[in-house]
Design an enzyme around this catalytic site. Sequence first.
Site, PDB file in Angstrom:
ATOM      1  N   HIS A  69     -11.862   7.399  -8.356  1.00 19.83           N
ATOM      2  CA  HIS A  69     -10.816   6.266  -7.692  1.00 19.83           C
ATOM      3  C   HIS A  69     -11.246   4.860  -8.202  1.00 19.83           C
ATOM      4  O   HIS A  69     -12.468   4.608  -8.616  1.00 19.83           O
ATOM      5  CB  HIS A  69     -11.078   6.364  -6.078  1.00 19.83           C
ATOM      6  N   GLU A 101      -2.556   9.090  -7.758  1.00 17.99           N
ATOM      7  CA  GLU A 101      -2.182   8.391  -6.611  1.00 17.99           C
ATOM      8  C   GLU A 101      -1.999   7.009  -7.183  1.00 17.99           C
ATOM      9  O   GLU A 101      -2.633   6.394  -8.170  1.00 17.99           O
ATOM     10  CB  GLU A 101      -3.165   8.303  -5.272  1.00 17.99           C
TER      11      GLU A 101
END
Length: 314
Positions: free
Chosen positions: A38, A107
């Site tokens: 991430h 995402e």
Amino acid sequence: MVNFGYTMMCEQAGPTQLADDAVRAEQAGFDFAAVSDHYNPWLGEQGHSPFAWSVLGAAAYATHEIDLMTMVTCPTRRYHPAVVAQQAATIGVMSQGRFTLGLGAGENLNEHVVGAWPHRTQRHEMLAEAMEIIEPLLAGESVRHSGTFYDVPEARLWDVPTDGVPIVVAVSGPESLELADRADGVVVVQPDASLRRPGRPFYGQVALCYGLDESECRKRAVDQFRWFGLQWPVMAELPDPRAFDAAATFVTEDDVASAIPCGPDVDKHVEAVRRFVEAGCTHVALLQIGGEHQGDFIEWSRSELLPALHAAGA
């Protein structure tokens, strides 16, 4: 027999601790260690997000037997596919063939940092094209590619593990499942047997919140994981930790505790894992909530949880 993994969750711990935890997980008897990739944490309370590939390099060098993987990397926006292939090949060499590349469509939370976030349909098209570049590079081939989304005038990887790098793809429904048909295995976040591909590794991940005080564990879980029940169509679109905080405003402690086992009762945690095993998962990664509680969790896993999982027939 099911393989049980330890999750190095980059959103809740710094890079040195993550690498140290991978070493401890190997010593505790975990079969593999999965790292999240991430740019941002899900919530500000988690407080971390180091570069996953640096963590993997350190873990690959410091461990000897435990398998490693990304769960998962998006190869479409933040990274060019040719760079993902080089990263994966390097970790494959450093780990002496212990690395599996987990890929997914990504995402908004992590990928918008380099530009606009595309529509879901386009994201799947981008992932499919990215795999057309990554797969032959990891097989040691020279690649020339001129596509809809990516150009590779000419590329070759000079350091590739002898047996290549397995690729598994994260799926959540029929559209993404089509992409997984060409991969070596599948990754899911829900115990859904319909997403399994017989004869291929089937990875799942279970969030747990172990601690001696169940009440404290419930508070920790809602503090750091209240985003957990938002469902993937929402989670893929929200842009930053503030948005996840707002979306989870009305999530209660009971909501989180109903989905995540909390406290010291090993049977609760075994039951949460069992759902993934019964869905056909061959590999289950265990994710302990709370960066400062990883040492206690790893030791408890060594002494109680892993033996209980094996004794239960998992």
